[in-house]
Design a protein around this motif. Structure first.
Motif, PDB file in Angstrom:
ATOM      1  N   GLY A 132      35.644  34.108  47.573  1.00 39.44           N
ATOM      2  CA  GLY A 132      36.930  33.648  48.125  1.00 39.44           C
ATOM      3  C   GLY A 132      37.542  32.857  47.141  1.00 39.44           C
ATOM      4  N   ARG A 133      38.928  32.076  47.422  1.00 38.13           N
ATOM      5  CA  ARG A 133      39.626  31.417  46.679  1.00 38.13           C
ATOM      6  C   ARG A 133      39.348  30.142  46.623  1.00 38.13           C
ATOM      7  NH1 ARG A 133      45.661  33.962  48.441  1.00 38.13           N
ATOM      8  NH2 ARG A 133      45.105  35.965  47.680  1.00 38.13           N
ATOM      9  N   LYS A 134      38.154  29.716  46.370  1.00 38.22           N
ATOM     10  CA  LYS A 134      37.505  28.383  46.533  1.00 38.22           C
ATOM     11  C   LYS A 134      36.298  28.222  45.675  1.00 38.22           C
ATOM     12  CE  LYS A 134      35.026  28.362  50.716  1.00 38.22           C
ATOM     13  NZ  LYS A 134      34.708  27.633  52.065  1.00 38.22           N
ATOM     14  N   SER A 135      35.970  26.936  45.225  1.00 35.95           N
ATOM     15  CA  SER A 135      34.583  26.830  44.451  1.00 35.95           C
ATOM     16  C   SER A 135      33.503  26.807  45.416  1.00 35.95           C
ATOM     17  CB  SER A 135      34.821  25.594  43.566  1.00 35.95           C
ATOM     18  OG  SER A 135      35.000  24.471  44.229  1.00 35.95           O
ATOM     19  N   ILE A 168      28.424  22.086  37.312  1.00 31.10           N
ATOM     20  CA  ILE A 168      29.256  22.917  36.269  1.00 31.10           C
ATOM     21  C   ILE A 168      29.894  23.778  37.220  1.00 31.10           C
ATOM     22  CG2 ILE A 168      29.583  24.215  34.532  1.00 31.10           C
ATOM     23  CD1 ILE A 168      27.010  22.786  33.411  1.00 31.10           C
ATOM     24  N   GLU A 169      31.251  23.708  37.482  1.00 29.20           N
ATOM     25  CA  GLU A 169      31.711  24.705  38.461  1.00 29.20           C
ATOM     26  C   GLU A 169      32.888  25.661  37.471  1.00 29.20           C
ATOM     27  OE1 GLU A 169      33.541  22.019  41.163  1.00 29.20           O
ATOM     28  OE2 GLU A 169      31.917  22.376  42.839  1.00 29.20           O
ATOM     29  N   TYR A 204      33.771  32.919  41.959  1.00 36.17           N
ATOM     30  CA  TYR A 204      33.601  31.505  41.580  1.00 36.17           C
ATOM     31  C   TYR A 204      32.139  31.384  41.643  1.00 36.17           C
ATOM     32  CZ  TYR A 204      38.529  30.643  42.430  1.00 36.17           C
ATOM     33  OH  TYR A 204      39.898  30.795  42.662  1.00 36.17           O
ATOM     34  N   LEU A 205      31.523  30.578  40.400  1.00 34.65           N
ATOM     35  CA  LEU A 205      30.208  30.161  40.423  1.00 34.65           C
ATOM     36  C   LEU A 205      29.961  28.834  40.109  1.00 34.65           C
ATOM     37  CD1 LEU A 205      28.773  33.084  38.533  1.00 34.65           C
ATOM     38  CD2 LEU A 205      28.375  32.806  40.927  1.00 34.65           C
ATOM     39  N   ALA A 206      28.843  28.190  40.542  1.00 33.91           N
ATOM     40  CA  ALA A 206      28.667  26.729  40.131  1.00 33.91           C
ATOM     41  C   ALA A 206      27.086  26.505  39.933  1.00 33.91           C
ATOM     42  CB  ALA A 206      29.154  25.790  41.178  1.00 33.91           C
ATOM     43  N   VAL A 207      26.720  25.758  39.037  1.00 30.34           N
ATOM     44  CA  VAL A 207      25.316  25.561  38.692  1.00 30.34           C
ATOM     45  C   VAL A 207      25.006  24.056  38.744  1.00 30.34           C
ATOM     46  CG1 VAL A 207      25.052  27.544  37.383  1.00 30.34           C
ATOM     47  CG2 VAL A 207      25.717  25.368  36.264  1.00 30.34           C
TER      48      VAL A 207
END
Length: 241
Positions: A132-135, A168-169, A204-207
């Motif tokens: 979606g439109r969010k992290s 990290i986003e 969106y991805l985040a590690v």
């Protein structure tokens, strides 16, 4: 805010009728407006902003007003303090909005051997994504916060705890950009083929870099049906048994 609402509040004929019906009164329009002003300006009046409405509770008179937050128009009145389901959820998360330190419990993929890879040091990051439109997680995982681990398809025993060292986003990405993002951290993530397929293509991805992984006294995760694979809480005791 209550003074501002009192200065700008609006009414419709429908709400006058609704006010009397809900409170079982027979006030004139002027009497309703006078009472609303008294409620808004009373010293012990409570106000909560949730979504598009303000919920104003006057405990002495036992009257709650619902007021549109955009145009300050009175919507309805109630003779009891009614808390919408969204407000209950908001109250539960208020501790986080105050900047309190969160605690995380995260599922690791057992088939992909994520936990053994973390323990050996071969893997130092975990990944989450959102279509979606969010992290992922809405930015609610921060460096320095504790993170506990439970494996998928397990008996829900928690044996290990670590600390989130870095987050990290990404910004919104194309499928190609998400593939490049995953490739950039491939050595730290050590994803299986299935995991790569799962996360590639997310907008969106985040590690999350993991440090100080340690064994702890075991406890059971008290899972509820509506809980997902990353749980954020103020106190790990609330979801353990």
């Amino acid at each position: 805010m209550l003074k501002k609402i009192a200065s700008n509040i609006g009414y419709t004929q429908l709400v006058y009728d609704r006010f009397n019906k809900k409170l079982k009164t027979n006030y004139t329009s002027s009497q309703i407006e006078e009472l609303v002003q008294i409620i808004l300006l009373a010293a012990d009046t409570e106000i909560t902003h949730l979504g598009k409405n303000y919920y104003v509770w006057q405990p002495a008179r036992k009257i709650q007003l619902t007021i549109n937050a955009n145009n300050y128009r009175l919507i309805t009145a109630d003779s009891a303090k009614k808390i919408p389901a969204q407000k209950k959820a908001a109250e539960k998360s208020q501790w986080y909005q105050r900047g309190a330190k969160a605690v995380h419990l995260v599922y690791l993929n057992r088939e992909a051997k994520e936990l053994p890879k973390l323990l050996s040091g071969e893997k130092t990051m975990i990944i989450r994504g959102a279509a979606g439109r969010k992290s992922p997680l809405g930015g609610r995982a921060r460096a320095g916060e504790d993170i506990y681990f439970v494996e998928t398809n397990s008996n829900l025993v928690v044996n290990y705890r670590a600390v989130i060292k870095a987050v990290i986003e990404s910004e919104q990405m194309t499928p190609e950009e998400s593939a490049s993002f995953i490739e950039k951290y491939a050595n730290q993530l050590q994803l299986s083929t299935k995991q790569e397929q799962r996360w590639t293509g997310k907008k969106y991805l985040a590690v999350y870099e993991i440090a100080n992984l340690e064994k702890i006294d075991s406890f059971y995760y008290k899972r509820k049906k509506n809980m997902d694979d990353w749980i954020i809480t103020e106190d790990i005791a609330t979801i353990s048994e």
